[in-house]
Design a protein around this motif. Sequence first.
Motif, PDB file in Angstrom:
ATOM      1  N   MET A   1      90.836  69.708  61.298  1.00  0.00           N
ATOM      2  CA  MET A   1      90.595  70.288  60.008  1.00  0.00           C
ATOM      3  C   MET A   1      91.224  71.675  59.957  1.00  0.00           C
ATOM      4  N   ASN A   2      91.746  72.048  58.820  1.00  0.00           N
ATOM      5  CA  ASN A   2      92.392  73.344  58.650  1.00  0.00           C
ATOM      6  C   ASN A   2      91.377  74.446  58.392  1.00  0.00           C
ATOM      7  N   GLU A   3      91.855  75.682  58.509  1.00  0.00           N
ATOM      8  CA  GLU A   3      91.026  76.840  58.172  1.00  0.00           C
ATOM      9  C   GLU A   3      90.553  76.698  56.727  1.00  0.00           C
ATOM     10  N   PRO A   4      89.321  77.147  56.428  1.00  0.00           N
ATOM     11  CA  PRO A   4      88.865  77.088  55.040  1.00  0.00           C
ATOM     12  C   PRO A   4      89.754  77.951  54.157  1.00  0.00           C
ATOM     13  N   GLU A   5      90.121  77.412  53.020  1.00  0.00           N
ATOM     14  CA  GLU A   5      90.946  78.193  52.113  1.00  0.00           C
ATOM     15  C   GLU A   5      90.029  79.024  51.212  1.00  0.00           C
ATOM     16  N   ILE A   6      90.483  80.203  50.872  1.00  0.00           N
ATOM     17  CA  ILE A   6      89.686  81.072  50.012  1.00  0.00           C
ATOM     18  C   ILE A   6      89.939  80.665  48.574  1.00  0.00           C
ATOM     19  N   PHE A   7      88.869  80.388  47.877  1.00  0.00           N
ATOM     20  CA  PHE A   7      88.950  79.956  46.483  1.00  0.00           C
ATOM     21  C   PHE A   7      88.342  81.027  45.607  1.00  0.00           C
ATOM     22  N   SER A   8      89.018  81.363  44.540  1.00  0.00           N
ATOM     23  CA  SER A   8      88.485  82.347  43.610  1.00  0.00           C
ATOM     24  C   SER A   8      88.971  82.025  42.207  1.00  0.00           C
ATOM     25  N   LEU A   9      88.302  82.594  41.245  1.00  0.00           N
ATOM     26  CA  LEU A   9      88.700  82.457  39.848  1.00  0.00           C
ATOM     27  C   LEU A   9      89.266  83.787  39.383  1.00  0.00           C
ATOM     28  N   SER A  10      90.276  83.721  38.551  1.00  0.00           N
ATOM     29  CA  SER A  10      90.851  84.953  38.002  1.00  0.00           C
ATOM     30  C   SER A  10      89.883  85.532  36.968  1.00  0.00           C
ATOM     31  N   ARG A  11      90.087  86.771  36.629  1.00  0.00           N
ATOM     32  CA  ARG A  11      89.247  87.414  35.620  1.00  0.00           C
ATOM     33  C   ARG A  11      89.304  86.633  34.297  1.00  0.00           C
ATOM     34  N   GLY A  12      90.496  86.187  33.934  1.00  0.00           N
ATOM     35  CA  GLY A  12      90.662  85.406  32.705  1.00  0.00           C
ATOM     36  C   GLY A  12      89.902  84.091  32.762  1.00  0.00           C
ATOM     37  N   GLU A  13      89.963  83.422  33.900  1.00  0.00           N
ATOM     38  CA  GLU A  13      89.222  82.158  34.062  1.00  0.00           C
ATOM     39  C   GLU A  13      87.717  82.395  33.947  1.00  0.00           C
ATOM     40  N   ARG A  14      87.251  83.509  34.496  1.00  0.00           N
ATOM     41  CA  ARG A  14      85.817  83.810  34.441  1.00  0.00           C
ATOM     42  C   ARG A  14      85.353  84.188  33.037  1.00  0.00           C
ATOM     43  N   GLN A  15      86.278  84.506  32.168  1.00  0.00           N
ATOM     44  CA  GLN A  15      85.930  84.864  30.801  1.00  0.00           C
ATOM     45  C   GLN A  15      86.087  83.695  29.834  1.00  0.00           C
ATOM     46  N   SER A  16      86.538  82.551  30.338  1.00  0.00           N
ATOM     47  CA  SER A  16      86.756  81.398  29.466  1.00  0.00           C
ATOM     48  C   SER A  16      85.427  80.806  29.007  1.00  0.00           C
ATOM     49  N   ALA A  17      85.462  80.180  27.857  1.00  0.00           N
ATOM     50  CA  ALA A  17      84.256  79.561  27.303  1.00  0.00           C
ATOM     51  C   ALA A  17      83.720  78.472  28.239  1.00  0.00           C
ATOM     52  N   LEU A  18      84.615  77.723  28.840  1.00  0.00           N
ATOM     53  CA  LEU A  18      84.181  76.658  29.748  1.00  0.00           C
ATOM     54  C   LEU A  18      83.444  77.236  30.948  1.00  0.00           C
ATOM     55  N   TRP A  19      84.013  78.277  31.581  1.00  0.00           N
ATOM     56  CA  TRP A  19      83.354  78.859  32.745  1.00  0.00           C
ATOM     57  C   TRP A  19      81.998  79.444  32.362  1.00  0.00           C
ATOM     58  N   LEU A  20      81.923  80.137  31.246  1.00  0.00           N
ATOM     59  CA  LEU A  20      80.650  80.733  30.821  1.00  0.00           C
ATOM     60  C   LEU A  20      79.594  79.656  30.586  1.00  0.00           C
ATOM     61  N   LYS A  21      80.020  78.531  30.046  1.00  0.00           N
ATOM     62  CA  LYS A  21      79.096  77.408  29.840  1.00  0.00           C
ATOM     63  C   LYS A  21      78.651  76.834  31.187  1.00  0.00           C
ATOM     64  N   LEU A  22      79.590  76.652  32.103  1.00  0.00           N
ATOM     65  CA  LEU A  22      79.253  76.151  33.440  1.00  0.00           C
ATOM     66  C   LEU A  22      78.339  77.125  34.182  1.00  0.00           C
ATOM     67  N   LEU A  23      78.632  78.415  34.097  1.00  0.00           N
ATOM     68  CA  LEU A  23      77.826  79.427  34.772  1.00  0.00           C
ATOM     69  C   LEU A  23      76.384  79.395  34.272  1.00  0.00           C
ATOM     70  N   ASP A  24      76.213  79.281  32.969  1.00  0.00           N
ATOM     71  CA  ASP A  24      74.869  79.176  32.397  1.00  0.00           C
ATOM     72  C   ASP A  24      74.158  77.929  32.926  1.00  0.00           C
ATOM     73  N   HIS A  25      74.887  76.833  33.013  1.00  0.00           N
ATOM     74  CA  HIS A  25      74.330  75.578  33.531  1.00  0.00           C
ATOM     75  C   HIS A  25      73.912  75.732  34.992  1.00  0.00           C
ATOM     76  N   PHE A  26      74.780  76.329  35.814  1.00  0.00           N
ATOM     77  CA  PHE A  26      74.472  76.524  37.231  1.00  0.00           C
ATOM     78  C   PHE A  26      73.242  77.413  37.412  1.00  0.00           C
ATOM     79  N   LYS A  27      73.156  78.487  36.637  1.00  0.00           N
ATOM     80  CA  LYS A  27      72.008  79.390  36.733  1.00  0.00           C
ATOM     81  C   LYS A  27      70.715  78.688  36.342  1.00  0.00           C
ATOM     82  N   ASN A  28      70.765  77.866  35.317  1.00  0.00           N
ATOM     83  CA  ASN A  28      69.590  77.104  34.885  1.00  0.00           C
ATOM     84  C   ASN A  28      69.163  76.125  35.970  1.00  0.00           C
TER      85      ASN A  28
END
Length: 71
Positions: A1-28
Amino acid sequence: MNEPEIFSLSRGERQSALWLKLLDHFKNKLEIARAKNDGPRDVTETATLRGQIGTLKALIALDTDVPVETQ
C-alpha cells in the motif's frame, strides 16, 4: 500500500452550496451519533458508533485549511 495521500478542499470548494449542504448533514449526523453513544449500548454498537463519529469528524475537518490525511 502507498503512503496516505493528503486530501483537502480548496477555499472555493468549501464555499460551494453542495459542500455547505454536506457539511450541515455531517454535523447533524455527528450530533445524532454522539447522542446515541451517550446511551447504554453493547460493546459492538459502541465500537460502531465510535467509528462513525471518527469518520464524521474527519469529513467535517475537511472544512478547515489544515489538510486531512486519508488512509
